[in-house]
Write an enzyme that holds these catalytic residues in place. Structure first.
Site, PDB file in Angstrom:
ATOM      1  N   GLN A   1       0.705  -1.310  -0.092  1.00  0.00           N
ATOM      2  CA  GLN A   1       0.127   0.136  -0.261  1.00  0.00           C
ATOM      3  C   GLN A   1       0.721   1.392   0.166  1.00  0.00           C
ATOM      4  OE1 GLN A   1      -1.628   0.603   4.546  1.00  0.00           O
ATOM      5  NE2 GLN A   1      -2.142  -0.925   3.767  1.00  0.00           N
TER       6      GLN A   1
ATOM      7  N   HIS B   1       0.441   5.321   1.187  1.00  0.00           N
ATOM      8  CA  HIS B   1      -0.907   7.483   1.258  1.00  0.00           C
ATOM      9  C   HIS B   1      -0.823   8.177   0.637  1.00  0.00           C
ATOM     10  CE1 HIS B   1      -1.440   3.584   4.479  1.00  0.00           C
ATOM     11  NE2 HIS B   1      -0.653   4.447   4.729  1.00  0.00           N
TER      12      HIS B   1
ATOM     13  N   GLU C   1       3.762   7.252   9.028  1.00  0.00           N
ATOM     14  CA  GLU C   1       2.630   6.237   9.803  1.00  0.00           C
ATOM     15  C   GLU C   1       5.265   5.549  10.605  1.00  0.00           C
ATOM     16  OE1 GLU C   1      -0.100   2.815   7.572  1.00  0.00           O
ATOM     17  OE2 GLU C   1       1.534   2.708   7.316  1.00  0.00           O
TER      18      GLU C   1
ATOM     19  N   HIS D   1       4.521   0.591   0.603  1.00  0.00           N
ATOM     20  CA  HIS D   1       5.119  -0.017   2.106  1.00  0.00           C
ATOM     21  C   HIS D   1       3.991  -1.338   2.134  1.00  0.00           C
ATOM     22  CE1 HIS D   1       2.361   2.734   3.710  1.00  0.00           C
ATOM     23  NE2 HIS D   1       2.477   1.679   4.460  1.00  0.00           N
TER      24      HIS D   1
ATOM     25  N   ARG E   1      -4.659   1.031  -2.330  1.00  0.00           N
ATOM     26  CA  ARG E   1      -3.728  -0.324  -2.204  1.00  0.00           C
ATOM     27  C   ARG E   1      -3.045  -1.071  -3.704  1.00  0.00           C
ATOM     28  NH1 ARG E   1      -7.959  -0.329   1.136  1.00  0.00           N
ATOM     29  NH2 ARG E   1      -7.299  -1.535   3.123  1.00  0.00           N
TER      30      ARG E   1
END
Length: 392
Positions: A101, A103, A138, A260, A279
């Site tokens: 995925q 972001h 993240e 990642h 995804r």
């Protein structure tokens, strides 16, 4: 401060044993993938605050914050991030690979969310890409040996990895990786993998997995991924990425546009409070290839493994380039002096070892407390404590 009651999410990729072992409870036999600590509407932590001289009733942390954001978060955090807790803290236990995925950055998230809202796509629709208007950087810190994929490896390295498999249908990708400039090579190969005819790609994955199993070594992770996701184009896409191994205490930051996946291990994860995930594979869920190709940053990088920076106060900081979260660790020795953690920002403190005391509360591994802004908090005892807060 408030002791938190937290929800464990039973995603299929979750380990059946890692979180129960940390909590000191018996496994149920079912996957226990993530324990959420925060005010995310999907599974907010719950707490019980005394009312007057009474015990009070259990409430969601999100409701507590909504009732008085400035009291709970502090005026500076509300000015910077709005009246919501801007981060979500998790225990993450991967027993199988998570989806591959990426972001969006903040601008992309705002534009994508506004576009889908204007087109009337329900937020819960399976083909909806942007669930909110926020970005989702993240950070994951390993509690056990932890494996993942992070960022593109150099095209020449991927060409060598794929070429060694001896799979004829991979040769066009190998040739592209060797012949084209970095950005073009990565873009063209990922596009080709995700756009390939499904049956033909399934055969490629099967042949590649058999070869990876036979070769072992650097190819072994892809054989493992294929066992969990047979025929999935994400198995081939995963070969484009750096394979990363973290030792306990090491961390990995995942910024916008960086593809990642987590493969195996237990860690503490903190992220901006968003559900925006595009995804690339290793999933039965919707893959929006055109939007994905707009978000991914097609640049090779060396994995940046973070090790905490120690300070004289005993705080070990995992430094990242975002303000929505700030993660640090305290390893509290026997006979150590009390540590004052009072700050003008909201905090969640998570114990991962030992039995430190936060004020009048003693924490066992896997237990956490929420500390409102400006509330006095002193930590004593022995153990390991992770501290999640914000930069203001």
């Amino acid at each position: 401060m408030d002791r938190l009651s937290n929800t464990v999410r039973p995603y299929a990729w979750g380990s059946t044993t890692a979180i129960p072992e940390l909590l000191g409870i018996a496994p149920t036999g079912e996957p226990q993938a993530e324990m959420w600590m925060g005010a995310h509407p999907g599974a907010p932590s719950r707490l019980t605050r005394p009312i007057g001289t009474g015990i009070g009733t259990e409430q969601a942390l999100s409701d507590i914050i909504d009732a008085d954001p400035e009291r709970e978060l502090g005026p500076a955090a509300v000015r910077a991030f709005g009246p919501r807790l801007p981060f979500l803290l998790k225990l993450l236990a991967a027993g199988a690979p998570l989806s591959l995925q990426v972001h969006p950055d903040l601008t992309q998230a705002r534009q994508g969310y506004a576009d889908e809202e204007s087109r009337g796509i329900p937020v819960d629709a399976p083909h909806r890409t942007y669930k909110d208007a926020n970005h989702k950087p993240e950070l994951v810190c390993a509690l056990t040996p932890f494996e993942g994929l992070c960022g593109f490896r150099r095209p020449a390295e991927t060409a060598a990895l794929m070429g060694a498999l001896g799979v004829d249908s991979l040769k066009p990708y190998v040739d592209l990786l060797r012949a084209h400039p970095e950005e073009a090579a990565l873009r063209e190969v990922l596009t080709a993998i995700l756009s390939a005819e499904p049956d033909a790609m399934a055969r490629t994955v099967e042949e590649a997995a058999e070869a990876a199993e036979r070769l072992g070594g650097a190819h072994a992770p892809y054989a493992q991924i294929a066992r969990h996701y047979p025929g999935d184009p994400g198995v081939i896409a995963a070969m484009l990425l750096n394979h990363v191994r973290l030792q306990p205490g090491e961390a990995m930051f995942l910024g916008a546009g960086v593809p990642h996946a987590y493969l195996d291990g237990l860690g503490v994860e903190v992220m901006a409070n968003s559900d925006n995930v595009l995804r690339c594979g290793l999933t039965p869920k919707h893959v929006d290839v055109p939007e994905l190709l707009c978000i991914v940053r097609f640049e090779a990088t060396d994995p940046d493994i973070l090790r905490p920076e120690a300070s004289p106060t005993g705080e070990e900081l995992y430094d990242t380039p975002v303000d929505e979260f700030r993660l640090s660790r305290y390893v509290l020795p026997a006979g150590g002096t009390p540590v004052d953690l009072t700050t003008a920002a909201p905090q969640i403190l998570l114990c991962t070892a030992g039995g430190p005391q936060t004020g009048e509360l003693t924490l066992a591994p896997g237990e956490a407390v929420f500390v409102p802004a400006d509330e006095s908090v002193e930590v004593t005892g022995t153990g390991t404590l992770f501290r999640a807060t914000v930069v203001i």
